[in-house]
Design a protein around this motif. Structure first.
Motif, PDB file in Angstrom:
ATOM      1  N   THR A   3      32.525  19.197 -13.596  1.00 31.44           N
ATOM      2  CA  THR A   3      33.184  17.916 -13.309  1.00 31.44           C
ATOM      3  C   THR A   3      32.683  16.897 -14.320  1.00 31.44           C
ATOM      4  O   THR A   3      31.816  17.212 -15.155  1.00 31.44           O
ATOM      5  CB  THR A   3      32.861  17.429 -11.883  1.00 31.44           C
ATOM      6  N   LYS A   4      33.159  15.670 -14.223  1.00 27.65           N
ATOM      7  CA  LYS A   4      32.681  14.648 -15.156  1.00 27.65           C
ATOM      8  C   LYS A   4      31.204  14.330 -14.942  1.00 27.65           C
ATOM      9  O   LYS A   4      30.547  13.802 -15.827  1.00 27.65           O
ATOM     10  CB  LYS A   4      33.542  13.389 -15.068  1.00 27.65           C
ATOM     11  N   GLU A   5      30.657  14.683 -13.775  1.00 28.77           N
ATOM     12  CA  GLU A   5      29.240  14.479 -13.510  1.00 28.77           C
ATOM     13  C   GLU A   5      28.371  15.584 -14.110  1.00 28.77           C
ATOM     14  O   GLU A   5      27.161  15.458 -14.190  1.00 28.77           O
ATOM     15  CB  GLU A   5      28.970  14.396 -12.003  1.00 28.77           C
ATOM     16  N   GLY A   6      28.978  16.700 -14.493  1.00 30.94           N
ATOM     17  CA  GLY A   6      28.218  17.796 -15.071  1.00 30.94           C
ATOM     18  C   GLY A   6      28.660  19.140 -14.509  1.00 30.94           C
ATOM     19  O   GLY A   6      29.671  19.245 -13.820  1.00 30.94           O
ATOM     20  N   ALA A   7      27.878  20.170 -14.823  1.00 30.12           N
ATOM     21  CA  ALA A   7      28.206  21.535 -14.388  1.00 30.12           C
ATOM     22  C   ALA A   7      27.190  22.018 -13.366  1.00 30.12           C
ATOM     23  O   ALA A   7      26.009  21.669 -13.439  1.00 30.12           O
ATOM     24  CB  ALA A   7      28.221  22.469 -15.585  1.00 30.12           C
ATOM     25  N   LYS A   8      27.663  22.799 -12.406  1.00 24.07           N
ATOM     26  CA  LYS A   8      26.764  23.391 -11.428  1.00 24.07           C
ATOM     27  C   LYS A   8      27.334  24.738 -10.989  1.00 24.07           C
ATOM     28  O   LYS A   8      28.529  25.006 -11.104  1.00 24.07           O
ATOM     29  CB  LYS A   8      26.562  22.478 -10.222  1.00 24.07           C
ATOM     30  N   THR A   9      26.467  25.593 -10.504  1.00 23.02           N
ATOM     31  CA  THR A   9      26.858  26.908 -10.021  1.00 23.02           C
ATOM     32  C   THR A   9      27.151  26.831  -8.531  1.00 23.02           C
ATOM     33  O   THR A   9      26.383  26.223  -7.781  1.00 23.02           O
ATOM     34  CB  THR A   9      25.740  27.934 -10.280  1.00 23.02           C
TER      35      THR A   9
END
Length: 80
Positions: A3-9
């Protein structure tokens, strides 16, 4: 997930059906979801995600690929 906030698993396990072979649970889950979507479409609740028109477009695309490969030429699916 990105997302625009970053990447996560994210762990996203498919559903489990007691009648299904656990080794193929991802396939069974997709079949159940597809059939549910088709049923809801027939009931007039939603537009089907896959239609006969989509399938014909795929068919034309595949045949254009075969013809292009066989004749080593550019083939447009809509020309078939």
């Amino acid at each position: 997930m990105t997302t625009k906030e970053g990447a996560k698993t994210v762990q996203a396990d498919p559903g489990i059906y007691t009648w299904a072979d656990p080794d193929y649970r991802l396939v069974h889950t997709s079949i159940v979801a597809c059939n549910q979507n088709l049923l809801h479409s027939l009931q007039g609740k939603v537009t089907a995600e896959t239609s006969g028109e989509d399938n014909l477009k795929t068919f034309k695309l595949i045949h254009a690929c075969y013809r292009s490969s066989k004749n080593k030429e550019l083939v447009y699916p809509n020309s078939l």
